[in-house]
Design a protein around this motif. Structure first.
Motif, mmCIF file in Angstrom:
data_model
loop_
_atom_site.group_PDB
_atom_site.id
_atom_site.type_symbol
_atom_site.label_atom_id
_atom_site.label_comp_id
_atom_site.label_asym_id
_atom_site.label_seq_id
_atom_site.Cartn_x
_atom_site.Cartn_y
_atom_site.Cartn_z
ATOM 1 N N THR A 1 0.830 -1.196 0.000
ATOM 2 C CA THR A 1 0.000 0.000 0.000
ATOM 3 C C THR A 1 0.867 1.250 0.000
ATOM 4 N N MET B 1 -13.090 7.702 3.387
ATOM 5 C CA MET B 1 -12.659 6.555 2.605
ATOM 6 C C MET B 1 -13.520 6.424 1.352
ATOM 7 N N ALA B 2 -12.898 5.899 0.316
ATOM 8 C CA ALA B 2 -13.599 5.660 -0.951
ATOM 9 C C ALA B 2 -12.838 4.580 -1.705
ATOM 10 N N ASP B 3 -13.571 3.717 -2.359
ATOM 11 C CA ASP B 3 -12.981 2.615 -3.108
ATOM 12 C C ASP B 3 -13.065 2.860 -4.603
ATOM 13 N N GLU B 4 -12.060 2.348 -5.284
ATOM 14 C CA GLU B 4 -11.989 2.364 -6.748
ATOM 15 C C GLU B 4 -12.131 3.786 -7.295
ATOM 16 N N LEU C 1 -7.543 3.476 -7.257
ATOM 17 C CA LEU C 1 -7.056 3.327 -5.884
ATOM 18 C C LEU C 1 -8.218 3.240 -4.899
ATOM 19 N N ASN C 2 -8.004 2.445 -3.846
ATOM 20 C CA ASN C 2 -8.857 2.497 -2.655
ATOM 21 C C ASN C 2 -8.188 3.456 -1.676
ATOM 22 N N ARG D 1 -7.931 5.925 1.869
ATOM 23 C CA ARG D 1 -8.306 6.130 3.264
ATOM 24 C C ARG D 1 -7.541 7.344 3.779
ATOM 25 N N ALA E 1 -3.375 4.291 0.630
ATOM 26 C CA ALA E 1 -3.971 3.983 -0.671
ATOM 27 C C ALA E 1 -3.530 2.598 -1.121
ATOM 28 N N ASP F 1 -3.520 0.153 -4.595
ATOM 29 C CA ASP F 1 -3.712 0.145 -6.042
ATOM 30 C C ASP F 1 -4.509 -1.106 -6.431
ATOM 31 N N VAL F 2 -5.708 -0.893 -6.964
ATOM 32 C CA VAL F 2 -6.570 -2.015 -7.384
ATOM 33 C C VAL F 2 -6.832 -1.948 -8.885
ATOM 34 N N VAL G 1 -9.478 -4.342 -10.695
ATOM 35 C CA VAL G 1 -10.688 -3.800 -11.305
ATOM 36 C C VAL G 1 -10.756 -4.176 -12.778
#
Length: 657
Positions: free
Chosen positions: A250, A310-313, A331-332, A334, A352, A354-355, A359
């Protein structure tokens, strides 16, 4: 005097009020006038260190300040005023005071404890010890009343003995105070830390006495050792934490202050931003592309309200290489506020993950699944899974459609499937499943008729895979059902067509043949015997046998015509030639034949079948029978013409069960 707003804040007064206060009111009971006048009169600076200053808002509380009064000079050398530079050092002073208090308390504790004393006459090598010293060293009464130094040195830990001897000799030679710490070991091997202090008294002949005290400092040494252990552990944990942050996949950074200044970033974070140097720089300066995407507003909101975000994708554009265009990463995120000991928020901890690849893979999988579902719908294929231990059955929407069930309404039990299958087929499939499980087989293929909601039957084919646990128990049966109703109907029609062909072939006296070009085999009906007199057992099922019985003068022409039709990919072939006829067991004269054939193409347009009808032209001419030209040119219509012309009557009756 000009004061920075930070100074006013430290003193607990507002900036405007502070400007209107005289030095005496700004610093009660601390008269600056003499120092200020001295600076103005002499031009020499005046400085103070750790000066206690009561706060105006609470005179009972004092702060500590370092300050310097520096003369301001005009171009002509005159001094119109004084610069005042100050820095609060309250925490530093109080920390030192606390440490001094602790040291004082320790000294008091040691003073109230029993103290061992010694008096050594080096010239006579006589040591006089009080009872506590005697106990510490474990010497006898005689040795305590004037024994030799060597008796005492033996009680000192071997690793400390040389150092103690060196300290004693140094005091005897230089007169400096003898002071050292060392360990004593008693007869049981237990260690005791002591502090020895003493002074040397000199006479005319040199050092005459070394007198002093001995204090047990085992407890202090234990505390110091524990403190060192804790400090070492803290340092180890700090390094471990830093290493963990650097090795985690992360992205971690710490931003402080309203300008969001970078204070820390781990290695993955540096990799994410192209290894740009960011420490000590505001976010807007360090990563301008991030500033433009609105993230600083979110970070400041976290600092203002103290609530994590927080927020995802989240799609983020980042410049990952110097001079390269920004690259989109998913990124996810926080954002967590960083609180100080007093509860104030000093910064934001950013985390953060990296997704991007995950995805992309999920989207690709979703697209693949959608294509798979479309393929299932187009191919009339549905999937199922039966969890054997629980009896739960899962159907795909495509399978529900095959059974005429609305999507999502299948009840989910094995019995619910059986209720939708023709009973005799359901029992047959259940028996096959039971045998498969009993034999620990992994594959099963089966066919059955499903009962649709309108009561009609629909043919389906199943293909299943079985999984077993370590003990051989069935875990699940997963597979597909395929719509084969049209294929079953076609097969039924083909069987009926073949049955009708066999009936006609058996009823007619003409020779009907079927030639498989792949293996050169030929099938003849009974007409081969009726027309040419060949016994059935004498007829060889090959094209070679047939060609050998063609009149020699016609054989090449017939063969060339057939191959020409095959090479050209034609669907029909017709010819007239003479064929040998058997009379009274011998091959007699040739018989005129007209043969019409239909050729059938297989995969890749390769002709694989030939079939047709051989007519006895001599017999036809005896009855004044002729075929119209259009019929001769279209062999496909010859059978229908013969049946419907009234020239030939064929009646065939055969029961079909």
């Amino acid at each position: 005097l000009k004061y920075e707003i930070e100074v006013a804040a430290l003193l607990g007064v507002c900036r405007e009020r502070h400007r209107n206060l005289s030095p005496r009111h700004r610093f009660p009971r601390f008269d600056h006038r003499a120092m200020l006048r001295s600076v103005i009169e002499t031009g020499e600076p005046v400085a103070g260190r750790e000066v206690p200053v009561p706060f105006p808002t609470d005179p009972q509380q004092s702060g500590y300040f370092d300050f310097v009064f520096q003369a301001m000079r005009d171009p002509d050398g005159s001094i119109p005023g004084v610069f005042v530079y100050s820095a609060e050092v309250t925490e530093k002073v109080r920390a030192r005071q606390e440490l001094s208090d602790q040291q004082l308390q320790l000294d008091k504790t040691l003073a109230t404890a029993e103290i061992a004393t010694f008096d050594w006459a080096p010239q006579q090598d006589r040591v006089y010890a009080n009872p506590l010293l005697k106990t510490f060293f474990g010497v006898s009464d005689e040795e305590a009343a004037g024994g030799h130094l060597a008796a005492y040195l033996t009680a000192i830990h071997p690793d400390d003995r040389a150092r103690v001897r060196t300290a004693i000799e140094a005091s005897l030679q230089t007169g400096k105070r003898y002071e050292t710490e060392y360990r004593l070991v008693n007869s049981e091997g237990k260690e005791r830390w002591v502090l020895a202090r003493g002074d040397t008294t000199f006479g005319k002949s040199g050092p005459e006495r070394l007198s002093g005290i001995l204090v047990d400092i085992t407890a202090r040494k234990s505390i110091e050792a524990e403190r060192e252990r804790l400090l070492t552990q803290v340092e180890i944990e700090r390094k471990r934490l830093e290493q963990a942050f650097d090795e985690t996949p992360t992205f971690i950074c710490l931003l402080e202050g309203p300008d969001l200044v970078f204070r820390y970033a781990n290695e993955p974070y540096y990799g994410l931003i192209g290894f740009r140097e960011v420490i000590g720089k505001p976010l807007a300066e360090a990563l301008p592309e991030i500033e433009a995407q609105g993230f600083p507003a979110i970070l400041r909101r976290v600092m203002d309200n103290g609530e994590s975000w927080m927020a995802d994708e989240v799609s983020v554009s980042i410049q990952r290489q110097p001079g390269a265009p920004a690259e989109e990463r998913i990124l996810n995120l926080r954002y967590v506020p960083v609180r100080e000991a007093d509860g104030t928020i000093s910064g934001v901890y950013s985390h953060a993950l990296d997704v991007t690849e995950a995805v992309a893979a999920r989207r690709h999988l979703a697209e693949s699944e959608e294509r798979f579902r479309l393929g299932q719908r187009a191919g009339k294929v549905g999937t199922f899974e039966w969890i054997v231990p629980t009896g739960r059955v899962i159907w795909s929407p495509e399978l529900e459609a095959l059974y005429g069930v609305s999507e999502g309404t299948f009840e989910g039990k094995f019995e619910d499937w059986m209720s939708r299958v023709v009973p005799e087929d359901a029992n047959r499939v259940v028996d096959a499943i039971a045998r498969t499980i009993a034999e620990r087989a992994t594959q099963l293929a089966y066919e059955f008729r499903a009962v649709l909601p309108d009561g009609s039957h629909h043919w389906l084919a199943g293909q299943a895979q079985f999984d077993y646990d370590e003990s051989g128990g069935a875990l699940r049966m997963a597979g597909v059902n395929v719509d084969i109703h049209d294929r079953k109907a076609a097969e039924a029609e083909l069987r009926a067509s073949e049955q009708r062909f066999r009936i006609v072939a058996q009823a007619t006296r003409d020779a009907v043949w079927d030639w498989d070009l792949r293996d050169n085999s030929v099938w003849w009906n009974e007409g081969i015997s009726d027309l040419f007199g060949h016994a059935r057992e004498d007829v060889e099922p090959t094209a070679t046998w047939w060609v050998e019985h063609i009149h020699p003068d016609d054989r090449d022409r017939v063969g060339e015509g057939i191959h020409r039709a095959i090479d050209a990919g034609e669907s029909n072939w017709q010819d007239e030639y003479r064929y040998a006829k058997v009379e009274k067991g011998e091959i007699a004269r040739s018989k005129e034949l007209n043969t019409v054939a239909t050729m059938m193409a297989g995969a890749g347009a390769l002709l694989i079948y030939g079939g047709g009808l051989a007519l006895d032209l001599l017999e036809l001419m005896k009855h004044n029978f002729s075929l119209p030209r259009e019929v001769l040119l279209n062999p496909d219509s010859m059978g229908q013409y013969l049946l419907h012309s009234g020239k030939i009557a064929i009646l065939a009756v055969q029961p079909i069960l």
